[in-house]
Design a protein around this motif. Structure first.
Motif, PDB file in Angstrom:
ATOM      1  N   TYR A  83       0.806  -1.227   0.000  1.00  0.00           N
ATOM      2  CA  TYR A  83       0.000   0.000   0.000  1.00  0.00           C
ATOM      3  C   TYR A  83       0.838   1.275   0.000  1.00  0.00           C
ATOM      4  CZ  TYR A  83      -3.258  -3.550   1.613  1.00  0.00           C
ATOM      5  OH  TYR A  83      -4.000  -4.694   1.728  1.00  0.00           O
ATOM      6  N   GLY A  84       2.135   1.157  -0.162  1.00  0.00           N
ATOM      7  CA  GLY A  84       3.024   2.313  -0.057  1.00  0.00           C
ATOM      8  C   GLY A  84       3.185   3.066  -1.365  1.00  0.00           C
ATOM      9  N   ALA A  85       4.256   3.810  -1.450  1.00  0.00           N
ATOM     10  CA  ALA A  85       4.535   4.688  -2.588  1.00  0.00           C
ATOM     11  C   ALA A  85       5.260   3.973  -3.732  1.00  0.00           C
ATOM     12  CB  ALA A  85       5.363   5.877  -2.117  1.00  0.00           C
ATOM     13  N   ASP A  86       5.399   2.663  -3.643  1.00  0.00           N
ATOM     14  CA  ASP A  86       6.056   1.823  -4.652  1.00  0.00           C
ATOM     15  C   ASP A  86       7.571   2.010  -4.718  1.00  0.00           C
ATOM     16  OD1 ASP A  86       3.796   0.422  -5.461  1.00  0.00           O
ATOM     17  OD2 ASP A  86       3.266   1.912  -6.974  1.00  0.00           O
ATOM     18  N   GLY A  87       8.152   2.603  -3.683  1.00  0.00           N
ATOM     19  CA  GLY A  87       9.601   2.768  -3.645  1.00  0.00           C
ATOM     20  C   GLY A  87      10.328   1.443  -3.568  1.00  0.00           C
ATOM     21  N   TYR A  88       9.871   0.572  -2.653  1.00  0.00           N
ATOM     22  CA  TYR A  88      10.500  -0.750  -2.558  1.00  0.00           C
ATOM     23  C   TYR A  88      10.343  -1.508  -3.872  1.00  0.00           C
ATOM     24  CZ  TYR A  88      11.223  -0.777   2.559  1.00  0.00           C
ATOM     25  OH  TYR A  88      11.659  -0.530   3.831  1.00  0.00           O
ATOM     26  N   THR A  89       9.147  -1.481  -4.441  1.00  0.00           N
ATOM     27  CA  THR A  89       8.882  -2.215  -5.679  1.00  0.00           C
ATOM     28  C   THR A  89       9.802  -1.746  -6.798  1.00  0.00           C
ATOM     29  OG1 THR A  89       6.595  -2.584  -5.025  1.00  0.00           O
ATOM     30  CG2 THR A  89       7.096  -2.797  -7.369  1.00  0.00           C
ATOM     31  N   THR A  90       9.958  -0.444  -6.932  1.00  0.00           N
ATOM     32  CA  THR A  90      10.838   0.104  -7.972  1.00  0.00           C
ATOM     33  C   THR A  90      12.259  -0.399  -7.806  1.00  0.00           C
ATOM     34  OG1 THR A  90       9.475   2.098  -8.168  1.00  0.00           O
ATOM     35  CG2 THR A  90      11.766   2.255  -8.945  1.00  0.00           C
ATOM     36  N   ILE A  91      12.779  -0.281  -6.600  1.00  0.00           N
ATOM     37  CA  ILE A  91      14.166  -0.687  -6.347  1.00  0.00           C
ATOM     38  C   ILE A  91      14.348  -2.196  -6.501  1.00  0.00           C
ATOM     39  CG2 ILE A  91      15.912  -0.898  -4.516  1.00  0.00           C
ATOM     40  CD1 ILE A  91      15.717   1.868  -5.935  1.00  0.00           C
ATOM     41  N   LEU A  92      13.426  -2.967  -5.947  1.00  0.00           N
ATOM     42  CA  LEU A  92      13.558  -4.429  -6.045  1.00  0.00           C
ATOM     43  C   LEU A  92      13.467  -4.896  -7.490  1.00  0.00           C
ATOM     44  CD1 LEU A  92      11.542  -5.515  -2.883  1.00  0.00           C
ATOM     45  CD2 LEU A  92      14.034  -5.483  -3.175  1.00  0.00           C
ATOM     46  N   ASN A  93      12.587  -4.297  -8.271  1.00  0.00           N
ATOM     47  CA  ASN A  93      12.507  -4.650  -9.684  1.00  0.00           C
ATOM     48  C   ASN A  93      13.822  -4.342 -10.406  1.00  0.00           C
ATOM     49  OD1 ASN A  93       9.889  -5.583  -9.495  1.00  0.00           O
ATOM     50  ND2 ASN A  93       8.959  -3.739 -10.335  1.00  0.00           N
ATOM     51  N   ARG A  94      14.404  -3.209 -10.080  1.00  0.00           N
ATOM     52  CA  ARG A  94      15.668  -2.843 -10.723  1.00  0.00           C
ATOM     53  C   ARG A  94      16.793  -3.774 -10.291  1.00  0.00           C
ATOM     54  NH1 ARG A  94      14.925   3.661 -10.440  1.00  0.00           N
ATOM     55  NH2 ARG A  94      13.355   3.703 -12.084  1.00  0.00           N
ATOM     56  N   LEU A  95      16.833  -4.097  -9.012  1.00  0.00           N
ATOM     57  CA  LEU A  95      17.864  -5.007  -8.517  1.00  0.00           C
ATOM     58  C   LEU A  95      17.720  -6.397  -9.132  1.00  0.00           C
ATOM     59  CD1 LEU A  95      18.044  -3.980  -4.750  1.00  0.00           C
ATOM     60  CD2 LEU A  95      19.754  -3.524  -6.534  1.00  0.00           C
ATOM     61  N   GLU A  96      16.484  -6.784  -9.410  1.00  0.00           N
ATOM     62  CA  GLU A  96      16.230  -8.100 -10.002  1.00  0.00           C
ATOM     63  C   GLU A  96      16.289  -8.052 -11.527  1.00  0.00           C
ATOM     64  OE1 GLU A  96      12.364  -9.042  -8.452  1.00  0.00           O
ATOM     65  OE2 GLU A  96      13.114  -9.335  -6.420  1.00  0.00           O
ATOM     66  N   GLY A  97      16.565  -6.868 -12.095  1.00  0.00           N
ATOM     67  CA  GLY A  97      16.650  -6.749 -13.540  1.00  0.00           C
ATOM     68  C   GLY A  97      15.312  -6.713 -14.235  1.00  0.00           C
ATOM     69  N   LYS A  98      14.249  -6.381 -13.478  1.00  0.00           N
ATOM     70  CA  LYS A  98      12.898  -6.324 -14.053  1.00  0.00           C
ATOM     71  C   LYS A  98      12.447  -4.879 -14.160  1.00  0.00           C
ATOM     72  CE  LYS A  98      11.457 -10.529 -11.692  1.00  0.00           C
ATOM     73  NZ  LYS A  98      10.580 -11.029 -10.624  1.00  0.00           N
ATOM     74  N   GLU A  99      13.090  -4.122 -15.027  1.00  0.00           N
ATOM     75  CA  GLU A  99      12.722  -2.713 -15.185  1.00  0.00           C
ATOM     76  C   GLU A  99      11.242  -2.603 -15.516  1.00  0.00           C
ATOM     77  OE1 GLU A  99      14.347   0.275 -14.924  1.00  0.00           O
ATOM     78  OE2 GLU A  99      16.085  -0.772 -14.126  1.00  0.00           O
ATOM     79  N   GLU A 100      10.650  -1.544 -14.989  1.00  0.00           N
ATOM     80  CA  GLU A 100       9.211  -1.330 -15.218  1.00  0.00           C
ATOM     81  C   GLU A 100       8.961  -0.818 -16.601  1.00  0.00           C
ATOM     82  OE1 GLU A 100       8.991   1.418 -12.041  1.00  0.00           O
ATOM     83  OE2 GLU A 100       9.483  -0.181 -10.673  1.00  0.00           O
TER      84      GLU A 100
END
Length: 100
Positions: A83-100
């Motif tokens: 429910y947050g601002a998607d900060g974790y999601t953005t960073i985790l996707n980038r770290l996992e190589g899953k750019e949005e």
């Protein structure tokens, strides 16, 4: 689109600009060691690890054992992931190589 945050102000903007100007991990270590306490850096890195483990569907008990984080901290991070601002999601996707 610009994200509006409750913590947005000129001081915070300047801090984030400083972080964005860092060129490599070595510079990050040097800057964060000067600007944060060791405990603060450990807390931030622990939160990121908790977020990673939550995304891997680990249980609170497994995460607590692995990271030493309290269940309150794990719960807060879980709420941010959902429910947050998607900060974790953005960073985790980038770290996992899953750019949005």
């Amino acid at each position: 689109m610009t994200y509006e945050s409750k913590l947005k102000n000129p001081f915070t903007d300047e801090l984030f600009e400083a972080v964005l100007s860092l060129k490599d991990i070595e510079e990050c270590y040097r800057f964060f060691e000067d600007i944060c306490t060791i405990k603060e850096i450990q807390a931030l890195s622990q939160r990121l690890k908790v977020a990673k483990l939550l995304r891997q569907n680990k249980t609170y008990n497994e995460i607590e054992e692995t990271t030493g984080a309290s269940t309150a901290t794990i719960s807060r991070i879980n709420r941010c992931l959902h429910y947050g601002a998607d900060g974790y999601t953005t960073i985790l996707n980038r770290l996992e190589g899953k750019e949005e």
